[in-house]
Write an enzyme that holds these catalytic residues in place. Structure first.
Site, mmCIF file in Angstrom:
data_model
loop_
_atom_site.group_PDB
_atom_site.id
_atom_site.type_symbol
_atom_site.label_atom_id
_atom_site.label_comp_id
_atom_site.label_asym_id
_atom_site.label_seq_id
_atom_site.Cartn_x
_atom_site.Cartn_y
_atom_site.Cartn_z
ATOM 1 N N GLU A 1 35.016 41.153 48.532
ATOM 2 C CA GLU A 1 36.383 40.790 48.787
ATOM 3 C C GLU A 1 37.190 42.170 48.714
ATOM 4 O OE1 GLU A 1 39.852 37.436 47.233
ATOM 5 O OE2 GLU A 1 37.930 37.676 46.164
ATOM 6 N N LYS B 1 41.419 34.079 54.819
ATOM 7 C CA LYS B 1 40.919 32.987 53.883
ATOM 8 C C LYS B 1 42.099 31.751 53.930
ATOM 9 C CE LYS B 1 40.791 32.653 48.811
ATOM 10 N NZ LYS B 1 40.899 33.408 47.654
ATOM 11 N N CYS C 1 35.855 34.026 48.240
ATOM 12 C CA CYS C 1 35.817 33.735 46.655
ATOM 13 C C CYS C 1 36.107 32.302 46.407
ATOM 14 C CB CYS C 1 36.980 34.563 46.208
ATOM 15 S SG CYS C 1 37.262 34.894 44.505
#
Length: 541
Positions: A293, A367, A420
Site C-alpha cells: 500500500e 479503497k 489494508c
C-alpha cells in the site's frame, strides 16, 4: 466449596464489574500475537457465570459492558502506537483514543449479556432447561452483536472472537467468521455448564425429576452434536500444499520501510531503491509484481497542478518499468487526487494501480472502507478547531471508492482488491457477481506496533477460508504472506525484515456456501440459536 473458591465467589459478588473488567482483559490474550486461547475460553466462561448471577438486568448490562472494556482495551492496544507517528498530536492521546473506542465497542458485549440474561430469567427463575437456553442465547446474541459491530457507524470489525480459532476455522466456510465466534462461545460454555446446572441466579438448585433430567441431557446432546458437526464440517477438504499451488508467477516485495521514513522526502529515493533491489527479475519469465500500500509517493497520472509533482508521471512510471520484464504486470499502492472544476485539489484516493511493462496504466481500484481518523477526519470543522488531525500525513481527506471490484489482469487472472483495513470486514471483500481468482491485500501495518500486524494477518486468513480464495499480502514492514484457500500460510516474510517472495498464486476453491450467500448465513445461524434458546426455555417452564 473450598475456602479459596468461597473467597473468590464473595469478591465477585461484591465487585462484579471489576471482576468482569479483569476477565475481559484476560480474554484478549487469545488473539495474536499471544494466542493464549484457553485463557480466553476460561475468561468467557467466568463472565457468563457472572452475568447469570446478576439479580437484575441493569447489573447484567453493566457486567457485560465492563467485560467489553477490558476485552477491547487490551486487544486494540496497537492503536495507541499509531499516535506516536503523528507529530501534531501527543503520543499519550493514543491511549485515550483506545479507551474511548473500547467504551463504545463494549456496548456490543453488554447487549449480548443483557439479552442472554433476559432469556434466562424469562418465566420461572428455576425453570428446567434454563442452562442450555442461556448458553444458546449467549452464543446467538454474541454472533449478532459482532455482525452489528461490523457495519454500525461504518463498522469496526477488528478482532472477531472467531480469530482465536484460526487453527480450526473451517466452519467459517459455512457460517462465516461471526458464526465461528458463536461456536467459540459455545465451547467456552462447556466450562460453565455444571455451574449453571447447579444454580439459577443464586437460588437453591431445584429438584429435577429423572424424566426431566433425561430431556435436558437429550437437548444438551443435540447442541453438542451440532457443535461438533460444525467444527468438523468441511465443504472442501483441506488441500495438500502441492495441490494448492497454481501456475501464475508472482513476486511479493517487502522493502522494510518504516513509517517514520515512509513520508520523509529526503528518504524517498532510498526507499525506492529498496523496492527496486527486491523487484529485479531473476529470469525472463513474465510475472505479476505486488508492491505494498502507498508504495510510491509519486503521482502516476497526468493532469494535476504542477506543484504536486516531484517528477513527471512519465518519469515516475519509467523508473518502475525499468524493473520489469517485457511481459510483467505490476499492482502497486499509489495515490490519486480529486480536483474541483477550478483545478483545486479537494480530495484523494488510496488506490491500487496497474502498471504494464510498456509504461501504460491499466485498471485501478480505489479503497472503499476508509479508516476513520486515519484516512479522514469525521466532523472535520469541529475536530480541526480542537487541534486534531487525521493520523495519515496531509490535510486533505481521502474519498471512498465504490466497493469490492475485480480487476481483469489478462494472463495473470482476475484480482480482487482489498487495501489494508478493508480485509477485516467479513462478507464485504469480494464482488460476488465477478468472482476473482485471488484477493490482493496491499497493506501498511508499519505503524501498528507488534500486536496489530499478526492480528491483521489472522483476519486475512479468515477471509481466505470464508471465500475459498487465496489471499496475497504485501506490506512495507511485514507481515507479507501468501495464504491458500484453506487459510494456511504457504510463505511469509517476518516483521521488520526486507525480502521478496517468488512463488505462484495458490488455486482457488469453488465458491463456498459463505461465498455464495455472505452474512445471511451467520445471521441465520444466530437466529437459529436464539430460536432453540427460546424453545428450550418454553419447554422447561
Amino acid at each position: 466449596m473450598t475456602a479459596t473458591s468461597s473467597r473468590i465467589a464473595a469478591f465477585a459478588d461484591r465487585w462484579p464489574k471489576l471482576v468482569a473488567l479483569l476477565l475481559g482483559a484476560v480474554s484478549a490474550t487469545g488473539f495474536a500475537p499471544l494466542h493464549l486461547w484457553p485463557l480466553t475460553l476460561l475468561a468467557f466462561a467466568g463472565w457468563m457465570a457472572l452475568v447469570a448471577k446478576s439479580p437484575k438486568g441493569s447489573r447484567a448490562l453493566g457486567v457485560g459492558w465492563a467485560f467489553g472494556v477490558g476485552h477491547f482495551v487490551i486487544g486494540l492496544n496497537w492503536i495507541a502506537t499509531a499516535f506516536t507517528y503523528q507529530a501534531a498530536m501527543p503520543a499519550w492521546l493514543g491511549w485515550i483514543a483506545v479507551v474511548l473506542l473500547a467504551l463504545y465497542l463494549a456496548v456490543y458485549p453488554a447487549l449480548a449479556a443483557w439479552g442472554a440474561w433476559a432469556i434466562r430469567r424469562w418465566g420461572e427463575p428455576a425453570a428446567r432447561l434454563a442452562a442450555p437456553s442461556y448458553i444458546l442465547a449467549f452464543a446467538g446474541l454474541w454472533t449478532l452483536t459482532e455482525w452489528l459491530r461490523s457495519w454500525v457507524f461504518t463498522g469496526f470489525a477488528w478482532n472477531p472472537l472467531g480469530a482465536i480459532a484460526i487453527g480450526f476455522a473451517q466452519p467459517a466456510q459455512l457460517i462465516g467468521t461471526y458464526g465461528l465466534s458463536g461456536l467459540v462461545v459455545l465451547v467456552a460454555a462447556i466450562y460453565v455448564l455444571p455451574y449453571l446446572q447447579r444454580r439459577t441466579a443464586g437460588e437453591a438448585p431445584p429438584e429435577i425429576p429423572e424424566r426431566q433430567q433425561l430431556l435436558y441431557q437429550l437437548g444438551a446432546g443435540v447442541v453438542i452434536a451440532l457443535l461438533m458437526a460444525l467444527v468438523y464440517f468441511r465443504p472442501f477438504p483441506a488441500s495438500e500444499t502441492r495441490m494448492a499451488v497454481g501456475t501464475i508467477p508472482i513476486t511479493v516485495v517487502q522493502p522494510n520501510v518504516g513509517q517514520q521514513d515512509k513520508w520523509e522526502g529526503s528518504k524517498a529515493d532510498a526507499n525506492f531503491a529498496k523496492l527496486a533491489r527486491l523487484t529485479t527479475p531473476k529470469d525472463d519469465t513474465p510475472r505479476l509484481i505486488l508492491w505494498p500500500e502507498a508504495a510510491v509517493p509519486d503521482y502516476l497520472e497526468r493532469g494535476y497542478p504542477a506543484a504536486y509533482y516531484d517528477r513527471s508521471p512519465a518519469e515516475a512510471r519509467a523508473r518502475i518499468v525499468r524493473l520489469m520484464n517485457a511481459g510483467d504486470v505490476m499492482l502497486l499502492g499509489a495515490l490519486k487526487l480529486e480536483l474541483d472544476r477550478a483545478g483545486e485539489v479537494v480530495g484523494a484516493r488510496n488506490a491500487v494501480m496497474t502498471v504494464h511493462a510498456d509504461g501504460t496504466l491499466g485498471p485501478r481500484y480505489d479503497k472503499s472502507h476508509l479508516v476513520p481518523y486515519g484516512e479522514y477526519l469525521p466532523m472535520r470543522p469541529v475536530l480541526s478547531a480542537l487541534g486534531l488531525s487525521r493520523l495519515a500525513p496531509g490535510d486533505i481527506d481521502f474519498w471512498p471508492g465504490p466497493g469490492p471490484h475485480t480487476l481483469d489482469l489478462g494472463a495473470f487472472g482476475r484480482a480482487g482488491l482489498q487495501i489494508c483495513y478493508e480485509i477485516i470486514f467479513s462478507g464485504q471483500v469480494v464482488d460476488r457477481a465477478h468472482r476473482p481468482d485471488f484477493i490482493f491485500n496491499p497493506s501498511n501495518d508499519a505503524w501498528f506496533g507488534s500486536w496489530g500486524p499478526p492480528q491483521h494477518l489472522a483476519q486475512a486468513r479468515l477471509r481466505a477460508i470464508e471465500e475459498g480464495l487465496p489471499v496475497i499480502r504485501a506490506t512495507p514492514t511485514g507481515i507479507s504472506a501468501v495464504i491458500d484457500a484453506d487459510g494456511r500460510i504457504l510463505e511469509s516474510l517476518p516483521m521488520h525484515a526486507a525480502g521478496r517472495i517468488d512463488t505462484t498464486i495458490p488455486r482457488a476453491h469453488a465458491p463456498t456456501p459463505f461465498a455464495r450467500f455472505g452474512n445471511v448465513l451467520p445471521v441465520g445461524f444466530a437466529l437459529l440459536l436464539l430460536a432453540l434458546a427460546i424453545a428450550f426455555r418454553r419447554r422447561g417452564r
